[in-house]
Enzyme design. Sequence first.
Site, PDB file in Angstrom:
ATOM      1  N   MET A  87       0.814  -1.209   0.000  1.00 49.86           N
ATOM      2  CA  MET A  87       0.000   0.000   0.000  1.00 49.86           C
ATOM      3  C   MET A  87       0.855   1.270   0.000  1.00 49.86           C
ATOM      4  O   MET A  87       0.708   2.140   0.855  1.00 49.86           O
ATOM      5  CB  MET A  87      -0.938  -0.011   1.223  1.00 49.86           C
ATOM      6  CG  MET A  87      -1.863  -1.213   1.259  1.00 49.86           C
ATOM      7  SD  MET A  87      -2.881  -1.346  -0.228  1.00 49.86           S
ATOM      8  CE  MET A  87      -4.066  -0.055   0.116  1.00 49.86           C
ATOM      9  N   HIS A 106      -4.815  -5.498  -8.749  1.00 51.11           N
ATOM     10  CA  HIS A 106      -5.728  -4.439  -8.315  1.00 51.11           C
ATOM     11  C   HIS A 106      -7.154  -5.002  -8.296  1.00 51.11           C
ATOM     12  O   HIS A 106      -7.569  -5.666  -9.248  1.00 51.11           O
ATOM     13  CB  HIS A 106      -5.631  -3.250  -9.273  1.00 51.11           C
ATOM     14  CG  HIS A 106      -6.488  -2.118  -8.842  1.00 51.11           C
ATOM     15  ND1 HIS A 106      -6.121  -1.256  -7.819  1.00 51.11           N
ATOM     16  CD2 HIS A 106      -7.716  -1.716  -9.248  1.00 51.11           C
ATOM     17  CE1 HIS A 106      -7.088  -0.378  -7.635  1.00 51.11           C
ATOM     18  NE2 HIS A 106      -8.067  -0.634  -8.483  1.00 51.11           N
TER      19      HIS A 106
HETATM   20  C1  GRF Z   1      -6.023  -7.210  -2.623  1.00 48.91           C
HETATM   21  O1  GRF Z   1      -7.398  -6.996  -2.815  1.00 48.91           O
HETATM   22  C2  GRF Z   1      -5.231  -6.616  -3.749  1.00 48.91           C
HETATM   23  O2  GRF Z   1      -5.894  -6.655  -4.968  1.00 48.91           O
HETATM   24  C3  GRF Z   1      -5.061  -5.187  -3.307  1.00 48.91           C
HETATM   25  O3  GRF Z   1      -4.884  -5.246  -1.918  1.00 48.91           O
HETATM   26  C4  GRF Z   1      -5.497  -6.436  -1.410  1.00 48.91           C
HETATM   27  C5  GRF Z   1      -4.430  -7.177  -0.687  1.00 48.91           C
HETATM   28  O4  GRF Z   1      -4.912  -8.340  -0.059  1.00 48.91           O
HETATM   29  N1  GRF Z   1      -3.971  -4.557  -4.006  1.00 48.91           N
HETATM   30  P1  GRF Z   1      -3.889  -9.436   0.474  1.00 48.91           P
HETATM   31  O5  GRF Z   1      -2.914  -8.700   1.402  1.00 48.91           O
HETATM   32  O6  GRF Z   1      -3.196 -10.031  -0.698  1.00 48.91           O
HETATM   33  O7  GRF Z   1      -4.727 -10.407   1.218  1.00 48.91           O
END
Ligand code: GRF
Length: 213
Positions: A87, A106
Amino acid sequence: MKSIVILISGRGSNMQALLEADLPGCRIAAVISNKADATGLEIAKQHGIATQVLSHRDYPEREAFDAALAAAIDQYQPDLVVLAGFMRILTAGFVAHYQGRLINIHPSLLPAYGGLATHERALKDGVKIHGCTVHFVTPDLDHGPIIIQAAVPVLRDDTPATLAARVLHEEHRIYQQAVRWFCNGHLHLGADGKVLLNRIEQPGASLISPGLE
Ligand code: GRF
């Protein structure tokens, strides 16, 4: 054998799906998080993968953090860097350094719903089909060349949580497919910025939502 570094910030379910996937020709060398409390770190450790935490809070500017992050990643000499719920917005310099070997997932059908709160926005708009996208990363946030997408129906009683769960299930399927293509040499980013996928054509299925009677 190609080397992969995965970047996470939290739960790590996409990372876990990759750790548990069959990826011939690839080895996941390390998982790096910008958050010490990312639950994905524990999962990576349980899989015997090297982990590292690099907190963006320890750096005064985005450029300094990205330079330190690139140094940490490059210790593993990766062929591919996989963003899995990482993030942080990355600087243009960082993105250029990994051109053609940096991919992201995404939770929307890009170019619709870039950014955050994708499921809430899709529900608010009343779209009947939503989904997820794996793409090469460019400096243009959530707009890089698309590798693979999965679509799901939006159901009448969906909440952001139920829709997110349906999309996440598909995320776990398409991310490992994209990585597998990269590992076996089928997937490249062309010099013209277009995705090159050398494989026998295999059209996906159509999705009509709500379904026909
Ligand atoms: C996922 O929905 C991904 O698409 C987005 O952030 C979320 C991460 O989930 N970029 P995780 O940490 O892989 O469970």
